[in-house]
Design an enzyme around this catalytic site. Structure first.
Site, PDB file in Angstrom:
ATOM      1  N   ILE A  63      14.622  -8.571   1.489  1.00  0.00           N
ATOM      2  CA  ILE A  63      15.422  -7.979   2.570  1.00  0.00           C
ATOM      3  C   ILE A  63      15.663  -8.951   3.739  1.00  0.00           C
ATOM      4  CG2 ILE A  63      14.945  -5.556   2.002  1.00  0.00           C
ATOM      5  CD1 ILE A  63      12.846  -5.597   4.289  1.00  0.00           C
TER       6      ILE A  63
ATOM      7  N   GLN B  92       0.829  -1.217   0.000  1.00  0.00           N
ATOM      8  CA  GLN B  92       0.000   0.000   0.000  1.00  0.00           C
ATOM      9  C   GLN B  92       0.860   1.263   0.000  1.00  0.00           C
ATOM     10  OE1 GLN B  92      -3.865  -0.041   2.185  1.00  0.00           O
ATOM     11  NE2 GLN B  92      -2.678  -1.175   3.704  1.00  0.00           N
TER      12      GLN B  92
ATOM     13  N   TYR C   1       2.589  -9.507  16.516  1.00  0.00           N
ATOM     14  CA  TYR C   1       2.850  -8.515  15.456  1.00  0.00           C
ATOM     15  C   TYR C   1       3.489  -7.271  16.079  1.00  0.00           C
ATOM     16  CZ  TYR C   1       1.749  -4.614  12.318  1.00  0.00           C
ATOM     17  OH  TYR C   1       1.835  -3.468  11.543  1.00  0.00           O
TER      18      TYR C   1
ATOM     19  N   TYR D 162       5.505  -7.627   7.470  1.00  0.00           N
ATOM     20  CA  TYR D 162       4.557  -8.729   7.699  1.00  0.00           C
ATOM     21  C   TYR D 162       3.437  -8.096   8.522  1.00  0.00           C
ATOM     22  CZ  TYR D 162       2.626 -13.045   9.629  1.00  0.00           C
ATOM     23  OH  TYR D 162       1.783 -14.068   9.982  1.00  0.00           O
TER      24      TYR D 162
ATOM     25  N   LYS E 266       7.269  -5.694  15.459  1.00  0.00           N
ATOM     26  CA  LYS E 266       7.481  -4.335  14.948  1.00  0.00           C
ATOM     27  C   LYS E 266       8.343  -3.526  15.922  1.00  0.00           C
ATOM     28  CE  LYS E 266       5.940  -2.675  11.650  1.00  0.00           C
ATOM     29  NZ  LYS E 266       6.530  -2.604  10.269  1.00  0.00           N
TER      30      LYS E 266
HETATM   31  N1  LIG Z   1      -1.529  -1.955   7.003  1.00  0.00           N
HETATM   32  C1  LIG Z   1      -1.777  -1.319   8.150  1.00  0.00           C
HETATM   33  O1  LIG Z   1      -2.916  -1.174   8.614  1.00  0.00           O
HETATM   34  C2  LIG Z   1      -0.618  -0.752   8.938  1.00  0.00           C
HETATM   35  C3  LIG Z   1      -0.888  -0.137  10.170  1.00  0.00           C
HETATM   36  C4  LIG Z   1       0.185   0.392  10.888  1.00  0.00           C
HETATM   37  C5  LIG Z   1       1.478   0.324  10.387  1.00  0.00           C
HETATM   38  N2  LIG Z   1       1.685  -0.296   9.190  1.00  0.00           N
HETATM   39  C6  LIG Z   1       3.070  -0.358   8.689  1.00  0.00           C
HETATM   40  O2  LIG Z   1       3.151   0.474   7.538  1.00  0.00           O
HETATM   41  C7  LIG Z   1       4.129  -0.074   6.633  1.00  0.00           C
HETATM   42  C8  LIG Z   1       3.514  -0.210   5.261  1.00  0.00           C
HETATM   43  O3  LIG Z   1       2.409  -1.112   5.371  1.00  0.00           O
HETATM   44  P1  LIG Z   1       1.563  -1.565   4.090  1.00  0.00           P
HETATM   45  O4  LIG Z   1       0.153  -1.732   4.535  1.00  0.00           O
HETATM   46  O5  LIG Z   1       1.885  -0.694   2.932  1.00  0.00           O
HETATM   47  O6  LIG Z   1       2.189  -3.011   3.861  1.00  0.00           O
HETATM   48  P2  LIG Z   1       1.809  -4.064   2.711  1.00  0.00           P
HETATM   49  O7  LIG Z   1       0.747  -3.504   1.844  1.00  0.00           O
HETATM   50  O8  LIG Z   1       1.599  -5.373   3.393  1.00  0.00           O
HETATM   51  O9  LIG Z   1       3.153  -4.106   1.859  1.00  0.00           O
HETATM   52  C9  LIG Z   1       4.307  -4.737   2.306  1.00  0.00           C
HETATM   53  C10 LIG Z   1       5.088  -5.167   1.080  1.00  0.00           C
HETATM   54  O10 LIG Z   1       6.308  -5.760   1.515  1.00  0.00           O
HETATM   55  C11 LIG Z   1       6.500  -6.927   0.744  1.00  0.00           C
HETATM   56  N3  LIG Z   1       7.415  -7.841   1.400  1.00  0.00           N
HETATM   57  C12 LIG Z   1       7.135  -8.848   2.278  1.00  0.00           C
HETATM   58  N4  LIG Z   1       8.268  -9.514   2.611  1.00  0.00           N
HETATM   59  C13 LIG Z   1       9.269  -8.909   1.946  1.00  0.00           C
HETATM   60  C14 LIG Z   1      10.665  -9.163   1.851  1.00  0.00           C
HETATM   61  N5  LIG Z   1      11.221 -10.177   2.528  1.00  0.00           N
HETATM   62  N6  LIG Z   1      11.430  -8.358   1.068  1.00  0.00           N
HETATM   63  C15 LIG Z   1      10.866  -7.344   0.368  1.00  0.00           C
HETATM   64  N7  LIG Z   1       9.548  -7.078   0.387  1.00  0.00           N
HETATM   65  C16 LIG Z   1       8.752  -7.851   1.163  1.00  0.00           C
HETATM   66  C17 LIG Z   1       5.101  -7.490   0.611  1.00  0.00           C
HETATM   67  O11 LIG Z   1       5.032  -8.502  -0.350  1.00  0.00           O
HETATM   68  P3  LIG Z   1       3.865  -9.636  -0.165  1.00  0.00           P
HETATM   69  O12 LIG Z   1       2.568  -8.925  -0.270  1.00  0.00           O
HETATM   70  O13 LIG Z   1       4.162 -10.566  -1.285  1.00  0.00           O
HETATM   71  O14 LIG Z   1       4.104 -10.232   1.204  1.00  0.00           O
HETATM   72  C18 LIG Z   1       4.348  -6.224   0.237  1.00  0.00           C
HETATM   73  O15 LIG Z   1       4.443  -5.928  -1.139  1.00  0.00           O
HETATM   74  C19 LIG Z   1       4.593  -1.394   7.268  1.00  0.00           C
HETATM   75  O16 LIG Z   1       5.761  -1.189   7.996  1.00  0.00           O
HETATM   76  C20 LIG Z   1       3.466  -1.737   8.224  1.00  0.00           C
HETATM   77  O17 LIG Z   1       3.876  -2.562   9.286  1.00  0.00           O
HETATM   78  C21 LIG Z   1       0.674  -0.815   8.448  1.00  0.00           C
END
Ligand SMILES: NC(=O)c1ccc[n+]([C@@H]2O[C@H](COP(=O)([O-])OP(=O)(O)OC[C@H]3O[C@@H](n4cnc5c(N)ncnc54)[C@H](OP(=O)(O)O)[C@@H]3O)[C@@H](O)[C@H]2O)c1
Length: 288
Positions: free
Chosen positions: A39, A12, A127, A63, A131
């Site tokens: 990574i 996202q 989780y 994750y 983090k």
């Molecule tokens: N989503 C939420 O509600 C939320 C809330 C608070 C904080 N955050 C934090 O905000 C940040 C962005 O979140 P997001 O929602 O954009 O995350 P996301 O949509 O889950 O995107 C994470 C990306 O990282 C990829 N990935 C997974 N393992 C990897 C690896 N080993 N090497 C390289 N890439 C890898 C994933 O691929 P796959 O899809 O194939 O696994 C996905 O494309 C994260 O740090 C998250 O913890 C998110």
């Protein structure tokens, strides 16, 4: 020309940085996801970084399966902590600036005032623990900035907005918890904020200040309020029923209250943050 490496770029936030990058000229962006740069693989990470010599790294990889992490904590630790350590170790001692994204779920949710960066984290979920461990790993490098965010949504990937839209179309009524308060964050706003921080540091308008920061949209709501706003703005015909968290079966216990205080990031980097409801409208318009 400053080289900006984005990891986890197909998620996202990564996708929104990709979209906004077109408005920031004169930078060399390298967008990678697991296929280009895994990574969790320490030698590939070191090799990639020493070959491409980024001036900035923004780690959007994570994750994020809060419930699944309860049964596979090792996987959560691998991606949310070990992989972050791999990046930090690869740039340790260099001038490369590292922006790593974390979560409101590092807090236990027992506060009744917005969480600032000085308040003690005490994650109640695997989780959240992974983090928090990732934040410490990012800090192995001196030039690291950690941005905790909450309730992220966008037109990309799976998220609460898409789930509610889809369920409200199929069902006459829905039950949503009303005793967990926080703030939704449109990933496009966070992406814009990250790029503004990077560009104002590069243009010497502000100094880079390493450390922990909080960023979400402005305002406060419950998941019930958030769902109601989505249904109302979409004009969907679905009745909502507020329920307590204990009436909703979820494996991981979410914080009751995880509103983030954003004063530090606003003051340090001169940011203006939109209200969650205004940003929701923009995102829904984009999804059409
Ligand atoms: N989503 C939420 O509600 C939320 C809330 C608070 C904080 N955050 C934090 O905000 C940040 C962005 O979140 P997001 O929602 O954009 O995350 P996301 O949509 O889950 O995107 C994470 C990306 O990282 C990829 N990935 C997974 N393992 C990897 C690896 N080993 N090497 C390289 N890439 C890898 C994933 O691929 P796959 O899809 O194939 O696994 C996905 O494309 C994260 O740090 C998250 O913890 C998110």
């Amino acid at each position: 020309m400053a080289v900006i490496l984005i990891t986890g770029a197909n998620g996202q936030l990564g996708n929104e940085i990709r979209s906004v990058s077109g408005n920031f000229y004169g930078y060399d962006f390298i967008f990678t996801d697991i296929a280009e740069l895994d990574i969790t693989d320490s030698s590939s990470t070191t090799d990639f970084i020493s070959k491409n010599k980024p001036d900035w790294i923004v780690n959007c990889a994570a994750y994020n399966s809060v419930d699944k992490a309860e049964t596979e904590p090792d996987k959560a630790i691998l991606i949310n902590c070990t992989a972050v350590k791999n990046i930090a170790e690869a740039i340790k001692g260099s001038d490369c600036r590292f922006i790593h994204v974390s979560t409101d779920y590092v807090f236990d949710g027992n506060a009744c005032i917005p969480y600032n960066e000085n308040m003690l984290p005490a994650p109640g979920t695997e989780y959240g623990k992974s983090k928090l461990a990732g934040e410490k790993a990012a800090m192995l490098h001196n030039n690291s900035m950690i941005i905790r965010t909450s309730w992220l949504y966008s037109r990309h990937g799976a998220n609460f907005v898409k789930t509610i839209k889809s369920k409200a179309r199929k069902n006459e009524s829905l039950q949503v918890v009303f005793d967990q308060a926080g703030t939704p964050t449109w990933a496009a706003d966070l992406a814009e904020a990250i790029m503004k921080i990077i560009s104002s540091v590069i243009r010497n308008q502000v100094a880079f200040n390493a450390g922990i920061y909080h960023y979400s949209n402005e305002g406060v709501c419950s998941w019930y309020d958030f769902a109601e706003a989505i249904i109302e703005e979409e004009g969907l015909d679905c009745r909502l029923h507020p329920i307590l968290s204990k009436e909703f079966t979820a494996v991981a216990k979410r914080p009751c209250y995880s509103v983030l205080d954003k004063s530090k990031i606003k003051e340090t980097y001169n940011l203006e943050i939109p209200h969650w409801r205004k940003s929701l409208l923009k995102c829904l318009a984009q999804m059409k």
